[in-house]
Design an enzyme around this catalytic site. Sequence first.
Site, PDB file in Angstrom:
ATOM      1  N   SER A  57      15.246   3.713  10.825  1.00 28.43           N
ATOM      2  CA  SER A  57      15.562   3.217   9.470  1.00 28.43           C
ATOM      3  C   SER A  57      14.993   4.165   8.423  1.00 28.43           C
ATOM      4  O   SER A  57      15.607   4.421   7.394  1.00 28.43           O
ATOM      5  CB  SER A  57      14.942   1.834   9.252  1.00 28.43           C
ATOM      6  OG  SER A  57      15.784   0.820   9.752  1.00 28.43           O
ATOM      7  N   LYS A  73       9.577  -8.917   5.553  1.00 32.74           N
ATOM      8  CA  LYS A  73      10.546  -9.548   6.469  1.00 32.74           C
ATOM      9  C   LYS A  73      11.248 -10.662   5.710  1.00 32.74           C
ATOM     10  O   LYS A  73      10.664 -11.285   4.837  1.00 32.74           O
ATOM     11  CB  LYS A  73       9.833 -10.139   7.692  1.00 32.74           C
ATOM     12  CG  LYS A  73      10.754 -10.563   8.821  1.00 32.74           C
ATOM     13  CD  LYS A  73      11.407  -9.390   9.528  1.00 32.74           C
ATOM     14  CE  LYS A  73      10.878  -9.120  10.857  1.00 32.74           C
ATOM     15  NZ  LYS A  73      11.133  -7.926  11.533  1.00 32.74           N
ATOM     16  N   LYS A 129       9.343  -2.753   3.824  1.00 30.75           N
ATOM     17  CA  LYS A 129      10.464  -2.577   4.757  1.00 30.75           C
ATOM     18  C   LYS A 129      10.394  -3.612   5.860  1.00 30.75           C
ATOM     19  O   LYS A 129       9.308  -3.921   6.371  1.00 30.75           O
ATOM     20  CB  LYS A 129      10.361  -1.169   5.361  1.00 30.75           C
ATOM     21  CG  LYS A 129      11.520  -0.762   6.200  1.00 30.75           C
ATOM     22  CD  LYS A 129      12.593  -0.070   5.384  1.00 30.75           C
ATOM     23  CE  LYS A 129      13.841   0.169   6.194  1.00 30.75           C
ATOM     24  NZ  LYS A 129      14.635  -1.050   6.407  1.00 30.75           N
ATOM     25  N   ASP A 151       3.281   6.043  11.555  1.00 23.91           N
ATOM     26  CA  ASP A 151       3.309   6.894  10.350  1.00 23.91           C
ATOM     27  C   ASP A 151       4.655   6.887   9.635  1.00 23.91           C
ATOM     28  O   ASP A 151       5.179   7.938   9.261  1.00 23.91           O
ATOM     29  CB  ASP A 151       2.923   8.348  10.708  1.00 23.91           C
ATOM     30  CG  ASP A 151       1.444   8.458  11.040  1.00 23.91           C
ATOM     31  OD1 ASP A 151       0.635   7.717  10.432  1.00 23.91           O
ATOM     32  OD2 ASP A 151       1.089   9.264  11.923  1.00 23.91           O
ATOM     33  N   LYS A 194       3.043  -2.044  12.111  1.00 19.30           N
ATOM     34  CA  LYS A 194       3.972  -1.218  12.887  1.00 19.30           C
ATOM     35  C   LYS A 194       4.269   0.100  12.176  1.00 19.30           C
ATOM     36  O   LYS A 194       4.207   1.173  12.766  1.00 19.30           O
ATOM     37  CB  LYS A 194       5.271  -2.037  13.039  1.00 19.30           C
ATOM     38  CG  LYS A 194       6.247  -1.521  14.026  1.00 19.30           C
ATOM     39  CD  LYS A 194       7.567  -2.266  13.942  1.00 19.30           C
ATOM     40  CE  LYS A 194       7.464  -3.757  14.204  1.00 19.30           C
ATOM     41  NZ  LYS A 194       8.817  -4.367  14.359  1.00 19.30           N
ATOM     42  N   HIS A 212       0.832  -1.203   0.000  1.00 21.46           N
ATOM     43  CA  HIS A 212       0.000   0.000   0.000  1.00 21.46           C
ATOM     44  C   HIS A 212       0.868   1.255   0.000  1.00 21.46           C
ATOM     45  O   HIS A 212       0.435   2.327  -0.384  1.00 21.46           O
ATOM     46  CB  HIS A 212      -0.957   0.006   1.205  1.00 21.46           C
ATOM     47  CG  HIS A 212      -0.265   0.213   2.511  1.00 21.46           C
ATOM     48  ND1 HIS A 212       0.453  -0.777   3.135  1.00 21.46           N
ATOM     49  CD2 HIS A 212      -0.145   1.308   3.292  1.00 21.46           C
ATOM     50  CE1 HIS A 212       0.975  -0.290   4.244  1.00 21.46           C
ATOM     51  NE2 HIS A 212       0.624   0.964   4.369  1.00 21.46           N
TER      52      HIS A 212
HETATM   53  N1  GLU Z   1      13.936  -5.595  12.311  1.00 16.99           N
HETATM   54  C1  GLU Z   1      13.390  -4.413  12.864  1.00 16.99           C
HETATM   55  C2  GLU Z   1      11.915  -4.601  13.170  1.00 16.99           C
HETATM   56  O1  GLU Z   1      11.443  -5.697  13.329  1.00 16.99           O
HETATM   57  C3  GLU Z   1      13.665  -3.184  12.006  1.00 16.99           C
HETATM   58  C4  GLU Z   1      13.110  -3.200  10.628  1.00 16.99           C
HETATM   59  C5  GLU Z   1      13.592  -2.056   9.771  1.00 16.99           C
HETATM   60  O2  GLU Z   1      14.291  -1.188  10.254  1.00 16.99           O
HETATM   61  O3  GLU Z   1      13.264  -2.067   8.581  1.00 16.99           O
HETATM   62  O4  GLU Z   1      11.196  -3.654  13.352  1.00 16.99           O
END
Ligand code: GLU
Length: 468
Positions: free
Chosen positions: A361, A106, A70, A99, A94, A65
């Site tokens: 990130s 993943k 990420k 936002d 998350k 979306h």
């Molecule tokens: N692995 C982390 C998480 O579960 C960070 C993911 C990220 O920064 O893209 O939120």
Amino acid sequence: MSTDTSFFAQVNRQFDLAAPHTGLPAGLLEQIKACNAVYHFAFPLRRDDGTIEVIHAWRAEHSQHKNPTKGGIRYSMMVNEDEVMALAALMTYKCAVVDVPFGGAKGGIKIDRSKYSAGELERITRRYTYELWQKNFIGPGIDVPAPDYGTGEQEMSWIVDTYRSLSPTIDAEACVTGKPIHMGGIRGRAEATGRGVYFGIREACDNPDDMRKLGLSVGLAGKRVVVQGLGKVGYWAARYLAEGGAVITGLAEYEGAIHNPDGLDLEAVVRHRKETGSILHFPGATNLPDSAAGLELECDILVPAALEQVITETNAARIRAKIIGEGANGPITPEGHAIIKDRGALIIPDTYLNAGGVTVSYFEWLKNLSHVRFGRMDRRFEEATTRRIADAIQRVSGGNLTDTQYGDLVRGADERALVDSGLEDTMITAYREIVDVRDRHGIDMRTAAFVSAITKVGRIYQGAGIFP
Ligand code: GLU
């Protein structure tokens, strides 16, 4: 309630509890819930001794979306398709909660990293990156990995280097986050998840109504905290909580747990573990037989910051903490959640509480795309402006400012300070948003976080007309 132990099914049960509160149509809810793409691949590794081993790896992209998708990459023997799909879904929710404009993803490689040499880990990571690149599962605007359980800056360096050699574009550095500074990383990323956990718990403790209901005083000061997991999340969370005035009374790791009601010196425990290979037998502390026993310690705040599904219907009734802050992804199953909630404890959910990592990130990705360090353009300018104000104050006050006061006043914000301020603002804003949804719907924090996330994702689908 269903006893399906599939992690993705558990995430979806939490979604289903929230869905009726969003008012979105059933078909749209199904689309939001679905994991859009999962890529499972295998490739050969030539080991240092010349033998060949088949490595299994995955990348799940839960929702597009927003682009890019990420989420981290984990190296663990527990990695499987169900796990990456569940964790990718949690990333979608998350990011929406805080936002951060990404879809969720993943990845994982099914290995026990302690069994491989540095050279073998490098070959595995570079080949994994190549396979993702070949199938268009990585790129600054497509899918951007990050560290997760069992990975860190070193792996991210190999990923960016491999990606850049395959796609030498100007934005190539933004293909992955969690990189070391000299490879395009950002100050504050390594500690970001733990720092976010601290901000979230501090915010919870500052809510007078919630603290009254729990029979606790307002504020973090003096609260007794138990942390499970001394890794990237748990260590920093414990450190910032202690700096914020809480008392670390228990720590749990693979080998067992330790307890001291008068408080444990975190740095001394870390040193002790380095020297002896274990947190156990720390001077002045009581040993507990295993990590799970640590979760059951009497305390005010429990932070499970290791792996998923550690609190289930079998041990939930023995968890005594009044506040549980989910540092890990999915540490409490829906059955465990129901038991703890019925007891009246406050659960601060993972979809909010551990979002600090992906938030920073996001800042790193922005830095890479803008090709300039935060603060570089305005820091000196800001200093010059405040210096003029400080000089005026000096003149009016007859030079009463000490050198330290003067220095503090004129200091312009550097990258670390700006990252920290962006993270703090993100965590405070999202907490208040969730509390607002919770109170309006009369639901718990986890369901409220899901309602907030699903509503935001749904709005984007609806705005896009769903099928372009
Ligand atoms: N692995 C982390 C998480 O579960 C960070 C993911 C990220 O920064 O893209 O939120």
